[in-house]
Design a protein around this motif. Structure first.
Motif, PDB file in Angstrom:
ATOM      1  N   ALA A   1      74.249  40.912  68.034  1.00 47.94           N
ATOM      2  CA  ALA A   1      75.391  40.363  68.776  1.00 47.94           C
ATOM      3  C   ALA A   1      75.203  38.875  69.029  1.00 47.94           C
ATOM      4  N   THR A   2      73.980  38.492  69.343  1.00 51.35           N
ATOM      5  CA  THR A   2      73.679  37.063  69.533  1.00 51.35           C
ATOM      6  C   THR A   2      73.939  36.294  68.247  1.00 51.35           C
ATOM      7  N   LEU A   3      73.522  36.860  67.133  1.00 46.53           N
ATOM      8  CA  LEU A   3      73.706  36.213  65.832  1.00 46.53           C
ATOM      9  C   LEU A   3      75.179  36.102  65.463  1.00 46.53           C
ATOM     10  N   PHE A   4      75.961  37.133  65.744  1.00 46.33           N
ATOM     11  CA  PHE A   4      77.366  37.182  65.339  1.00 46.33           C
ATOM     12  C   PHE A   4      78.283  36.396  66.266  1.00 46.33           C
ATOM     13  N   PHE A   5      78.021  36.435  67.574  1.00 44.48           N
ATOM     14  CA  PHE A   5      79.008  35.952  68.540  1.00 44.48           C
ATOM     15  C   PHE A   5      78.602  34.693  69.303  1.00 44.48           C
ATOM     16  N   LYS A   6      77.367  34.216  69.147  1.00 45.86           N
ATOM     17  CA  LYS A   6      76.923  33.051  69.906  1.00 45.86           C
ATOM     18  C   LYS A   6      77.725  31.814  69.538  1.00 45.86           C
ATOM     19  N   ARG A   7      77.896  31.562  68.247  1.00 48.77           N
ATOM     20  CA  ARG A   7      78.650  30.386  67.800  1.00 48.77           C
ATOM     21  C   ARG A   7      80.104  30.494  68.232  1.00 48.77           C
ATOM     22  N   PHE A   8      80.656  31.707  68.168  1.00 46.79           N
ATOM     23  CA  PHE A   8      82.036  31.927  68.591  1.00 46.79           C
ATOM     24  C   PHE A   8      82.211  31.580  70.064  1.00 46.79           C
ATOM     25  N   ASP A   9      81.235  31.996  70.899  1.00 49.22           N
ATOM     26  CA  ASP A   9      81.306  31.718  72.325  1.00 49.22           C
ATOM     27  C   ASP A   9      81.220  30.227  72.600  1.00 49.22           C
ATOM     28  N   LYS A  10      80.387  29.519  71.838  1.00 48.91           N
ATOM     29  CA  LYS A  10      80.253  28.068  72.025  1.00 48.91           C
ATOM     30  C   LYS A  10      81.564  27.359  71.721  1.00 48.91           C
ATOM     31  N   ASN A  11      82.191  27.746  70.602  1.00 51.30           N
ATOM     32  CA  ASN A  11      83.461  27.118  70.226  1.00 51.30           C
ATOM     33  C   ASN A  11      84.546  27.410  71.247  1.00 51.30           C
ATOM     34  N   LYS A  12      84.541  28.651  71.752  1.00 48.15           N
ATOM     35  CA  LYS A  12      85.548  29.060  72.725  1.00 48.15           C
ATOM     36  C   LYS A  12      85.382  28.279  74.025  1.00 48.15           C
ATOM     37  N   ASN A  13      84.126  28.106  74.450  1.00 46.50           N
ATOM     38  CA  ASN A  13      83.877  27.396  75.697  1.00 46.50           C
ATOM     39  C   ASN A  13      84.214  25.924  75.577  1.00 46.50           C
TER      40      ASN A  13
END
Length: 258
Positions: free
Chosen positions: A230-242
């Motif tokens: 989950a960290t690998l898949f969604f970490k970058r997504f969360d950064k962009n969203k924030n």
């Protein structure tokens, strides 16, 4: 990154530490023996291996359902990746949209990889640890001595029972708890998957195929892998969203212009 996202990002490492500690403390312990003794009496296990309908309900059916889920997820990914269809085909496709999982492609891909990697990783570990099942041991009328993890690895005993692979198939659904879309259902999913995995694990314990620690470590390791993916898949997504909601700083010249 928010405090919650930071916690999830490093959560897999904390879970890995807990898994290692549980392995060192519980595996090859009196706790394992005492729990297994509850299912063993007068030279017989509480349940006979292969007895029906228990084998179908707790072994064959869960495995079949998980395989069907994987096939379904692959089909959904293929459909969502396809190029736009002609108008006539699109009209027919709308009839089937209600059968498609309402999740983004990234989340479906993560879930598919999780339910594949978790059981595969634990099954691979079984071939390395060489830990015996309770019903293989002399203390339960078997042929092998009760050794600890390191002793089993060195001796390369023929048994392959640690961690519990069958239960890991159920625990692989922990991936659902890490999907951003299902975030508000996280604790309900975690509880349901835990019950499912332990039900599958307990079934194997009833006829001496696993110790308690085998299922415990399987659960913790499955959770660790799901969290790491989950960290690998969604970490970058969360950064962009924030970053989209990051407030802009106004300079003195900007305020004067206003």
């Amino acid at each position: 990154m928010t405090l919650e996202n930071h916690s999830i990002a490093w959560g897999w490492l904390k879970l890995l530490c807990v898994t290692i500690i549980a392995t060192l403390v519980v595996e090859h312990s009196q706790l394992d023996i005492r729990i297994s003794e509850l299912f063993y009496s007068h030279g017989h296990w509480l349940l006979e291996k292969g007895a029906q309908p228990y084998t179908f309900i707790f072994y064959d059916l869960p495995k079949a359902l998980l395989i069907l889920l994987a096939v379904y997820l692959i089909a959904v990914l293929i459909i969502k990746y396809r190029q736009p269809l002609p108008d006539l085909a699109s009209q027919h496709r709308h009839k089937f949209d209600k059968f498609l999982l309402p999740l983004p492609i990234r989340e479906i891909g993560y879930l598919l990889i999780t339910i594949a990697i978790v059981p595969a990783s634990i099954a691979t570990l079984k071939g390395v640890t060489h830990v015996s099942c309770p019903n293989d041991l002399v203390i339960f009328n078997g042929d092998l001595p009760y050794l600890n993890l390191w002793q089993n690895i060195v001796a390369a005993t023929p048994a392959r029972c640690f961690p519990a692979a069958h239960a890991s198939a159920g625990f692989s659904l922990y991936g659902l708890a890490f999907l951003p879309t299902l975030k508000k259902y996280r604790y309900h999913i975690f509880t349901t998957v835990t019950v499912l995995g332990w039900t599958m694990g307990l079934y194997k314990m009833l006829f001496g195929d696993h110790f308690f620690s085998h299922t415990l470590v399987s659960m913790l390791l499955s959770l660790t892998i799901a969290c790491a993916l989950a960290t690998l898949f969604f970490k970058r997504f969360d950064k962009n969203k924030n970053s989209q909601f990051q407030p802009t700083k106004l300079t003195l010249s900007d305020t004067q212009k206003r």
